[in-house]
Design a protein around this motif. Structure first.
Motif, mmCIF file in Angstrom:
data_model
loop_
_atom_site.group_PDB
_atom_site.id
_atom_site.type_symbol
_atom_site.label_atom_id
_atom_site.label_comp_id
_atom_site.label_asym_id
_atom_site.label_seq_id
_atom_site.Cartn_x
_atom_site.Cartn_y
_atom_site.Cartn_z
ATOM 1 N N ASN A 54 18.297 0.800 -6.324
ATOM 2 C CA ASN A 54 19.113 0.219 -5.256
ATOM 3 C C ASN A 54 18.397 0.468 -3.933
ATOM 4 O OD1 ASN A 54 21.131 -0.447 -7.124
ATOM 5 N ND2 ASN A 54 22.015 1.595 -6.953
ATOM 6 N N VAL A 55 17.844 -0.581 -3.362
ATOM 7 C CA VAL A 55 17.036 -0.463 -2.147
ATOM 8 C C VAL A 55 17.934 -0.263 -0.929
ATOM 9 C CG1 VAL A 55 15.366 -1.644 -0.673
ATOM 10 C CG2 VAL A 55 15.246 -1.906 -3.150
ATOM 11 N N ASP A 56 17.577 0.709 -0.111
ATOM 12 C CA ASP A 56 18.270 0.984 1.140
ATOM 13 C C ASP A 56 17.563 0.211 2.244
ATOM 14 O OD1 ASP A 56 19.601 1.951 3.320
ATOM 15 O OD2 ASP A 56 19.179 4.060 2.920
ATOM 16 N N GLU A 57 18.172 -0.849 2.714
ATOM 17 C CA GLU A 57 17.557 -1.709 3.727
ATOM 18 C C GLU A 57 17.446 -1.029 5.094
ATOM 19 O OE1 GLU A 57 16.123 -4.512 2.980
ATOM 20 O OE2 GLU A 57 16.854 -4.552 0.926
ATOM 21 N N GLU A 58 18.235 0.013 5.333
ATOM 22 C CA GLU A 58 18.205 0.697 6.633
ATOM 23 C C GLU A 58 17.026 1.647 6.780
ATOM 24 O OE1 GLU A 58 21.848 2.472 7.885
ATOM 25 O OE2 GLU A 58 23.020 0.759 7.239
ATOM 26 N N SER A 98 13.693 3.764 4.218
ATOM 27 C CA SER A 98 13.255 4.316 2.951
ATOM 28 C C SER A 98 13.295 5.835 2.975
ATOM 29 C CB SER A 98 11.823 3.860 2.653
ATOM 30 O OG SER A 98 11.347 4.520 1.507
ATOM 31 N N ASP A 114 10.412 0.753 -4.404
ATOM 32 C CA ASP A 114 11.340 0.490 -5.499
ATOM 33 C C ASP A 114 10.818 0.918 -6.868
ATOM 34 O OD1 ASP A 114 9.475 -1.514 -5.498
ATOM 35 O OD2 ASP A 114 10.894 -3.137 -5.884
ATOM 36 N N PHE A 124 22.107 4.806 -3.097
ATOM 37 C CA PHE A 124 20.810 4.133 -3.076
ATOM 38 C C PHE A 124 19.809 4.961 -3.877
ATOM 39 C CE2 PHE A 124 22.918 2.718 0.786
ATOM 40 C CZ PHE A 124 22.777 1.344 0.656
#
Length: 91
Positions: A13-17, A19, A60, A84
């Motif tokens: 689950n990628v954290d867009e805010e 890494s 990822d 995430f």
């Protein structure tokens, strides 16, 4: 079995805010002898592009083992925010 086949069993689950991985000092990373982060990571998250003189991070693919932070002084590593990061499908 190839590592890519095993990593297929892992979701992320990628954290867009932001890494959980990074490089604290990109200039020092350029001068790092041997670049241990590029070969100690069991998931091959790190690769170095000699032409661009830059460390690439495949966020990822990270299995959050923490090996990179032990092997390299320039890698910044922390656990991802709640919800995430790695999500193991069978385990």
């Amino acid at each position: 079995m190839r590592i890519e086949d095993k990593l297929y069993l892992v979701g992320y689950n990628v954290d867009e805010e932001g890494s959980h991985l990074g490089v604290s000092d990109p200039e020092a990373c350029k001068k790092c002898q041997g670049r241990p982060c590029t070969y100690v990571c069991p998931a091959s998250v790190y690769s170095y592009d000699e032409e661009e003189q830059k460390l690439s991070i495949n966020y990822d693919a990270c299995v959050e083992c923490g090996t990179c932070r032990i092997a390299c002084d320039y890698i910044t590593w922390r656990y991802p925010r709640g919800g995430f990061g790695v999500a193991y499908k069978f385990g």
